[in-house]
Scaffold this active site. Structure first.
Site, mmCIF file in Angstrom:
data_model
loop_
_atom_site.group_PDB
_atom_site.id
_atom_site.type_symbol
_atom_site.label_atom_id
_atom_site.label_comp_id
_atom_site.label_asym_id
_atom_site.label_seq_id
_atom_site.Cartn_x
_atom_site.Cartn_y
_atom_site.Cartn_z
ATOM 1 C CB SER A 264 -0.591 0.231 0.728
ATOM 2 O OG SER A 264 -0.590 0.056 2.189
ATOM 3 C CB SER A 265 4.194 2.125 -0.255
ATOM 4 O OG SER A 265 5.568 2.760 0.047
ATOM 5 N N PRO A 266 2.990 4.099 -2.108
ATOM 6 C CG PRO A 266 1.084 6.380 -1.831
ATOM 7 C CD PRO A 266 2.154 4.814 -1.052
#
Lengths: 202, 202
Positions: B14-16
């Site tokens: 979920s880390s851009p």
């Protein structure tokens, strides 16, 4: 040289990455054809807004950042010696800078470079007014005049207004750049900033 | 291809910035001649240690980071659509990844890329096991087998052990790279990492 608007370069005098950036901005100016406006600010004022501690004091991140400060300096060929006291208050230096900018504008940036070198290459305690005055004197500033300025409420007020203005622009880190209204946080974002100027954004 | 040790590439699904890095690591492998070991982890586990919130939720930094996620993706030519729910738990994806790595190792990285694309380009909710299973199925994974694996305590334990091991290595961010024992945090540190490999450090 500069054709477009200047690049605003915000930094705190006790910020290692801000210091590394101070060695890179002249090259940035040459490559982009933009002038650099030096704008010292106070990370302490930011921390009151963000509620965040300094990275160096956070578990895991702290040890990494202390290692990375010197690694980043070496990467860029910048002299660096970890200060024995870190961080320190840099408000005396900020007041001196903006007073110089008003009274002796040609001396402001040379003074800023000398103050950064004193803290990050010579391990001087730049939180002390006497140290700031001594370093300014080597840049050609009259010590008595600067000593009086540092105690002048008008100089303190002007500094506070400038720091507040940087907060109003949402400047939250050091170094932090704004060019053509676009913000870039961090010394490692200089390549992206350059590309932004070259392409006119994307 | 790879001559030296592999580059460990840690990331949260979920880390851009971890997602942008996922588009860059194949090029990094080619340029450095090092293999990439994909190692999904859980930023939530890190936050319990550091006591820090996600950058996106911090005053001032949060707005900047949300702007910077898409700007950084565009800079690198990576498709990016801000997820309508952010962040989400990515533990189902992590469990699926390590189960695949054990059972069908050739599918693990293609699955990771597909899961990242689902979240950051197609706005799918990857916190749902059914979404993870559907995406894995498109990569050639048997849905029933994966469904059973996601409910298997042994798979959960193995995932926890791997995430704990990343914490023991002091991995605190996404993306986070370790090569030849040297850590590099952040997608914008890939150029420095490359130079580190090329020079053998400095």
């Amino acid at each position: 040289m500069a054709q477009g608007t200047a690049i605003d370069y915000y930094f705190d005098f006790s910020s290692p990455y801000g210091y590394v950036a101070s060695h890179l901005v002249d090259g940035l100016a040459q490559r982009t054809g933009r002038a650099i406006t030096w704008r010292p600010m106070l990370i302490g004022a930011v921390m009151k807004v963000t509620g965040q501690p300094l990275m160096a004091s956070i578990p895991l991140k702290g040890d990494y950042s202390i290692m990375d400060f010197s690694r980043t300096a070496r990467f860029h060929g910048v002299p660096y010696k970890a200060p024995s006291t870190f961080p320190v208050s840099s408000i005396a230096g900020v007041r001196a800078f903006y007073w110089l900018q008003d009274k002796h504008p040609a001396l402001a940036v040379p003074f800023a470079k000398a103050l950064y070198a004193a803290y990050f290459a010579e391990d001087r305690d730049i939180s002390l007014a006497e140290t700031v005055i001594e370093i300014a004197a080597k840049c050609g500033v009259d010590p008595a005049a600067l000593s009086a300025a540092l105690a002048d409420p008008a100089v303190k007020d002007r500094t506070k207004q400038i720091v507040d203005a940087s907060l109003a622009l949402r400047v939250f880190g050091s170094p932090y750049f704004i060019v053509d209204g676009e913000p870039f946080w961090g010394v490692d974002r200089i390549p992206m900033l350059e590309e932004w100027v070259r392409r006119g954004g994307w």
